[in-house]
Motif scaffolding. Structure first.
Motif, PDB file in Angstrom:
ATOM      1  N   GLU A 555      42.699  33.210  42.667  1.00  0.00           N
ATOM      2  CA  GLU A 555      42.021  33.244  41.911  1.00  0.00           C
ATOM      3  C   GLU A 555      41.116  34.617  42.207  1.00  0.00           C
ATOM      4  O   GLU A 555      40.122  35.054  41.511  1.00  0.00           O
ATOM      5  CB  GLU A 555      41.509  31.791  41.453  1.00  0.00           C
ATOM      6  CG  GLU A 555      42.405  30.768  40.763  1.00  0.00           C
ATOM      7  CD  GLU A 555      41.719  29.445  41.671  1.00  0.00           C
ATOM      8  OE1 GLU A 555      40.505  29.852  41.019  1.00  0.00           O
ATOM      9  OE2 GLU A 555      42.367  28.667  41.071  1.00  0.00           O
ATOM     10  N   TRP A 556      41.120  35.521  42.496  1.00  0.00           N
ATOM     11  CA  TRP A 556      40.678  36.504  42.367  1.00  0.00           C
ATOM     12  C   TRP A 556      41.271  38.059  41.569  1.00  0.00           C
ATOM     13  O   TRP A 556      40.302  39.140  40.911  1.00  0.00           O
ATOM     14  CB  TRP A 556      40.228  37.638  43.292  1.00  0.00           C
ATOM     15  CG  TRP A 556      42.153  37.842  44.568  1.00  0.00           C
ATOM     16  CD1 TRP A 556      42.346  36.821  45.060  1.00  0.00           C
ATOM     17  CD2 TRP A 556      42.845  38.846  44.425  1.00  0.00           C
ATOM     18  NE1 TRP A 556      43.744  37.190  45.830  1.00  0.00           N
ATOM     19  CE2 TRP A 556      43.274  38.174  45.198  1.00  0.00           C
ATOM     20  CE3 TRP A 556      42.524  39.857  43.791  1.00  0.00           C
ATOM     21  CZ2 TRP A 556      44.823  39.180  45.284  1.00  0.00           C
ATOM     22  CZ3 TRP A 556      43.199  41.288  44.079  1.00  0.00           C
ATOM     23  CH2 TRP A 556      44.617  40.618  44.622  1.00  0.00           C
ATOM     24  N   ALA A 557      42.033  38.381  40.818  1.00  0.00           N
ATOM     25  CA  ALA A 557      42.891  39.207  40.377  1.00  0.00           C
ATOM     26  C   ALA A 557      42.354  39.418  39.313  1.00  0.00           C
ATOM     27  O   ALA A 557      42.259  40.804  38.657  1.00  0.00           O
ATOM     28  CB  ALA A 557      43.895  38.738  40.424  1.00  0.00           C
ATOM     29  N   HIS A 558      41.825  38.894  38.096  1.00  0.00           N
ATOM     30  CA  HIS A 558      41.652  39.512  37.067  1.00  0.00           C
ATOM     31  C   HIS A 558      40.110  39.085  36.924  1.00  0.00           C
ATOM     32  O   HIS A 558      38.936  39.117  35.918  1.00  0.00           O
ATOM     33  CB  HIS A 558      41.869  38.203  35.550  1.00  0.00           C
ATOM     34  CG  HIS A 558      43.455  38.905  35.870  1.00  0.00           C
ATOM     35  ND1 HIS A 558      44.067  39.558  35.441  1.00  0.00           N
ATOM     36  CD2 HIS A 558      45.465  37.497  36.216  1.00  0.00           C
ATOM     37  CE1 HIS A 558      45.532  39.694  35.518  1.00  0.00           C
ATOM     38  NE2 HIS A 558      45.428  38.640  36.137  1.00  0.00           N
ATOM     39  N   ASN A 559      39.606  39.016  38.086  1.00  0.00           N
ATOM     40  CA  ASN A 559      37.537  39.345  38.260  1.00  0.00           C
ATOM     41  C   ASN A 559      37.136  39.936  39.462  1.00  0.00           C
ATOM     42  O   ASN A 559      37.433  40.173  40.585  1.00  0.00           O
ATOM     43  CB  ASN A 559      37.328  37.767  39.011  1.00  0.00           C
ATOM     44  CG  ASN A 559      36.050  37.246  38.940  1.00  0.00           C
ATOM     45  OD1 ASN A 559      35.135  38.302  39.664  1.00  0.00           O
ATOM     46  ND2 ASN A 559      35.097  36.178  38.170  1.00  0.00           N
ATOM     47  N   ARG A 563      37.736  40.333  43.018  1.00  0.00           N
ATOM     48  CA  ARG A 563      38.654  41.348  43.499  1.00  0.00           C
ATOM     49  C   ARG A 563      38.695  41.977  45.162  1.00  0.00           C
ATOM     50  O   ARG A 563      38.469  42.113  45.546  1.00  0.00           O
ATOM     51  CB  ARG A 563      38.979  41.883  42.285  1.00  0.00           C
ATOM     52  CG  ARG A 563      40.461  42.695  43.071  1.00  0.00           C
ATOM     53  CD  ARG A 563      40.830  43.530  41.451  1.00  0.00           C
ATOM     54  NE  ARG A 563      41.462  44.167  41.824  1.00  0.00           N
ATOM     55  CZ  ARG A 563      43.273  44.283  41.738  1.00  0.00           C
ATOM     56  NH1 ARG A 563      43.630  42.858  40.510  1.00  0.00           N
ATOM     57  NH2 ARG A 563      43.930  45.105  41.623  1.00  0.00           N
ATOM     58  N   SER A 858      31.020  39.005  35.788  1.00  0.00           N
ATOM     59  CA  SER A 858      32.128  39.015  35.459  1.00  0.00           C
ATOM     60  C   SER A 858      31.760  37.415  35.775  1.00  0.00           C
ATOM     61  O   SER A 858      33.177  36.420  35.095  1.00  0.00           O
ATOM     62  CB  SER A 858      32.399  39.189  37.287  1.00  0.00           C
ATOM     63  OG  SER A 858      32.924  40.005  37.826  1.00  0.00           O
ATOM     64  N   GLY A 863      41.516  34.091  37.545  1.00  0.00           N
ATOM     65  CA  GLY A 863      42.795  34.828  37.627  1.00  0.00           C
ATOM     66  C   GLY A 863      43.475  34.185  37.723  1.00  0.00           C
ATOM     67  O   GLY A 863      45.196  34.558  37.695  1.00  0.00           O
TER      68      GLY A 863
END
Length: 863
Positions: A555-559, A563, A858, A863
């Protein structure tokens, strides 16, 4: 056991020796190249004249410390072998010079020092008249030295002194100014008997190769301006040391080259000149910078810097220094080549060159101060800098070893993969322990659901909630455990000591007696269904005590914040853990780890005296002689810290705990009787060196700010550090950055942008790590602070309160840079290098501000 044949051993020995000798020989060749002889036109005649100040090494007219007559006599006797003319600058100071010069058959161009104080000027003029009348070897007089250039007097005021001197003296009178002053004030020529000009190409930023032509150009132009006046070049020369001025580089070779060329040209054209100057004057450094001390043909010890004939070598002692550097590096290089002969040849050469370069820098730094005239403050600065630079070299070598092994190993010696158990293979009973404190219940429930889905029969899950006050947080987790069935047991411990370690030790007490393996997972992890099935087979080997998988995240791809932190964590598990695993020296982590239960209990359980109980356990098991297996497979994924404050506090805790471990277990790492292997000792002693580098960075930053404050407010007492000592610091920053970026590009599957963002994230933790190091060394006990993951329970912190110290340090460094730019320091290469270092020191603090801002922007997006 693999048996290596004698021919193979001999071959590796000779190969290691050959590589070592080649690098050592290359080092000598490099020293020889840098100190290659310079071929210059010989000079066999006399020097037309010397500008002469008789002050000895530690004498200083600004402090009223003057030479005695025997000192002056010795100097004049020395100079009489090279010239028959001297120039002095003051008649009230050292008035015995003309008398002594006459004894040695020398003429004197005597000076009167004129400045803005009329009383001093009157004394000087009277002294000049008296000396000239008393000493018939004074054949010229100079009234004022660069008076108009300095702005002490106007041309009209100076002319009045010149007219008075000419009226009282029977020798030709002049004043000394640079070329442009004579251009701007041609009226001066009507009040002097001859023109005295200072032509110093160095100050005009002229390269040495063009310097003689530059002097001749100004000389001939003055002849055209004043065709009826005799012209004397009152100062001409080149410095042997100090600051570069664009194209003008001070050096012994360049001083020799310029002067020997000048002597020949001046003799051919019958030019009247005085060399600036006879003997180095260290006291002048405080006037206009370091270079002022190094204009002499002789050094302050009255030794000639170069010969007037034959080749010139910049450092005549270079063979001894090169030999010492090669000898210093020889055994370490051979040892490394012998033990790591399996590395690709480029890797061997790279690291051996790094070792040899480090030895050369050490020799260079140890001998360099003797090429300068250092004040007590300079020595104090060097005494502080030298240990710091030694630490920097060690950190560079440690990082270089990791870089070499990761890039140029042919294969990993200890590489462990997922196992593929066959039907019917034994399944050891695993007790999974999940410790949590004040965690969002929905996050813990997700972890429990992933554990319930494990493709494994023999396991239990023990949830240990320690000291969570609010029942609305822990009761939903308890209810979910009851819902999942008999394999899941929940314990609420309140109050309970020992932080996470205390809770895990309670878990051992209630573990199913059938358990052979204890697995630990963090409350935010979603594990793969084959985690246990693919890894428990390693415990069939009785020597294996731990199986560790990397920390990984989801859950890091869109933050943007999650990220950058994800990739920052990933670097250690893709690079550092493999490097340590080669010598069975990994850092055990408190999640995605499995431990043999009987070994865990027999060696002392989880240590409650440290807030890094996981790393301490791993070290303890290594001391007991067990193997720790690292499997670089993402068997579970957790969440990165929720905000920058959580990110910082976690790294602070790791640094604090590392110091607790180091203090308590130092004897294990240094004692000859310790059962730890050399590789394990190496990694646990040096593995924290980069963190010590962060602590050193904070110390150096504070020292640099104080020193800068001194240079800005009290420049007479605080001088710029020598640029040759600053260059290795800048080199360290560049090398360390290059190592990290190249390793990321080779080992971590992320983009260039992610690599740079991860670098910012890593640097942003520097201050937190430094605090953790110092407080961990000072304090005995630390507090285990929970790292907020999916969200915070309670009030969200102000993003910039978490970086208030970094903000203050950043602003202080910016103020130092501005202060240096607005002071004279910007005019010298040392000043510009010092500004560059101050700017480099500000990068970690700027990174913390950037990280806090990105985390704030953020928000809670995932994500």
């Amino acid at each position: 056991m693999t048996v290596v044949s004698a021919p193979v051993v001999r071959k590796s020995f000779w190969r290691a020796l050959a590589v070592t000798v080649l690098v050592a020989a290359g080092n000598i060749g490099l020293w020889a190249f840098l100190n290659r002889p310079v071929h210059i036109a010989d000079w066999h005649g006399e020097v037309a004249g010397f500008a002469f100040n008789p002050f000895q090494r530690y004498q200083d007219p600004t402090r009223q410390i003057f030479p005695v007559e025997s000192d002056i006599d010795s100097d004049v006797r020395l100079l009489s072998r090279y010239t028959k003319r001297l120039r002095t600058y003051s008649s009230s100071e050292n008035p015995q010079i003309p008398r002594i010069a006459k004894f040695y058959g020398m003429k004197v161009m005597a000076g009167a020092w004129i400045e803005g104080r009329s009383e001093r000027n009157e004394r000087e003029l009277a002294a000049l008249v008296a000396l000239t009348r008393k000493n018939d070897n004074i054949d010229r007089a100079i009234v004022g030295n660069e008076v108009i250039l300095r702005g002490d007097l106007s041309a009209k005021e100076l002319i009045s002194y010149l007219d008075r001197a000419r009226a009282q003296l029977r020798v030709p009178v002049s004043t000394a100014e640079p070329f442009d002053t004579w251009q701007r004030h041609p009226e001066l020529a009507d009040h002097v008997d001859f023109i005295t000009v200072h032509i110093l190409p160095y100050w005009e930023r002229v390269p040495r190769k063009d310097a003689v032509g530059f002097v001749l150009g100004q000389y001939h132009e003055l002849q055209q301006l004043f065709p009826n006046k005799h012209i004397v070049i009152g100062e001409v020369g080149w410095p042997s040391n100090g600051n570069r001025r664009e194209y003008a580089q001070p050096s012994i070779a360049d001083e020799a080259h310029f002067l020997r060329d000048w002597f020949n040209v001046a003799a051919q054209q019958h030019i009247d000149y005085y060399v600036m100057e006879a003997i180095d004057q260290p006291w002048k450094e405080q006037l206009s910078g370091r270079v002022e001390a190094y204009w002499g043909v002789f050094n302050a010890a009255r030794e000639p810097k170069f010969s007037f004939t034959g080749t010139v070598i910049e450092d005549p002692l270079w063979p001894w220094k090169a030999g010492a550097a090669s000898l210093l590096a020889l055994l370490p290089m051979f040892w490394f080549a012998r033990h790591f002969i399996r590395f690709r040849i480029m890797g061997l050469f790279f690291f051996l060159i790094l070792v040899q370069l480090s030895a050369s820098i050490l020799v260079w730094m140890a001998t360099l101060p003797y090429d300068f005239y250092l004040s007590p403050l300079d020595w104090a600065m060097l005494l502080l800098l030298f240990p710091a630079q030694l630490a920097i070299i060690l950190i560079l070598l440690i990082n270089g070893f990791e870089f070499t092994e990761v890039i140029w190993r042919p294969y990993w010696l200890r590489e462990f993969k997922l196992l593929s158990p066959k039907p019917g293979d034994p399944q050891p009973f695993v007790s999974i322990h999940l410790a949590c404190y004040n965690e969002p219940p929905e996050m813990v429930i997700l972890t429990l659901d992933s554990l319930a889905a494990l493709d494994y029969e023999n396991y239990e899950v023990i949830v240990l909630d320690n000291n969570t006050k609010n029942p609305e947080i822990w009761k939903p987790v308890q209810a979910h455990c009851e819902k999942l069935g008999a394999k899941f047991r929940f314990y609420h411990l309140e109050p309970w000591p020992g932080f996470k370690a205390g809770a895990l030790n309670y878990g051992l007490e209630v573990t199913d007696p059938r358990a052979e393996v204890v697995a630990v997972v963090d409350a935010d992890y979603e594990v793969r269904s084959d985690w246990l099935r693919a890894l428990t087979g390693y415990f069939l080997d009785p020597k294996v005590a731990v199986v560790q998988c990397p920390q990984a995240h989801r859950e890091w791809a869109h933050n943007a914040f999650r990220r950058m932190t994800n990739w920052e964590y990933d670097g250690f598990f893709r690079i550092g853990m493999h490097h340590r695993n080669e010598r069975n020296a990994i850092i055990q982590h408190g999640t995605m780890t499995m431990v043999r239960k009987d070994v865990l209990e027999s060696t002392g359980k989880w240590s409650e005296w440290t807030i890094c109980e996981d790393a301490e356990l791993g070290l303890r098991l290594m001391k007991a002689g067990y193997e720790l297996v690292y499997v670089d497979e993402l068997m579970g994924k957790g969440l990165t810290p929720a905000d920058f404050k959580a990110y910082k506090s976690q790294r602070y805790r790791w640094a604090f705990g590392a110091m607790q471990i180091m203090k308590a277990r130092l004897d294990w790492m240094v004692s000859k009787t310790s059962t730890l292997t050399r590789g394990q000792r190496f990694h646990f002693l040096t593995g924290w060196f980069s963190w010590f580098g962060d602590a050193l960075h904070l110390v150096f930053t504070l020292m640099a700010m104080l020193w800068t404050l001194g240079m800005v407010l009290a420049p007479r007492y605080f001088t710029l550090p020598m640029y040759l000592f600053l260059v290795p610091l800048i080199g360290f920053f560049l090398f360390k950055a290059a190592f990290g970026i190249i390793l990321y590009r080779v080992r971590v599957p992320c983009s260039w942008k992610d690599t740079l963002d991860a670098s910012v994230a890593s640097m942003s933790l520097s201050h937190a790590i430094a605090r953790g190091i110092f407080e961990g060394l000072w304090r005995k006990k630390g507090e285990f602070i929970r790292t907020a993951k999916s969200r915070r329970i309670g009030k969200k912190p102000n993003p910039f309160i978490a970086v208030s110290e970094e903000l203050l340090l950043f602003l202080a460094l910016v103020a130092c840079v501005v202060g240096m730019i607005n002071s004279a320091g910007i005019n010298y290469i040392e000043g510009r290098l010092w500004i560059a270092i101050l700017a480099a020191q500000a990068i970690p603090y700027a990174s913390a501000l950037i990280g806090a801002w990105i985390a704030h922007r953020s928000g809670d997006a995932v994500g």
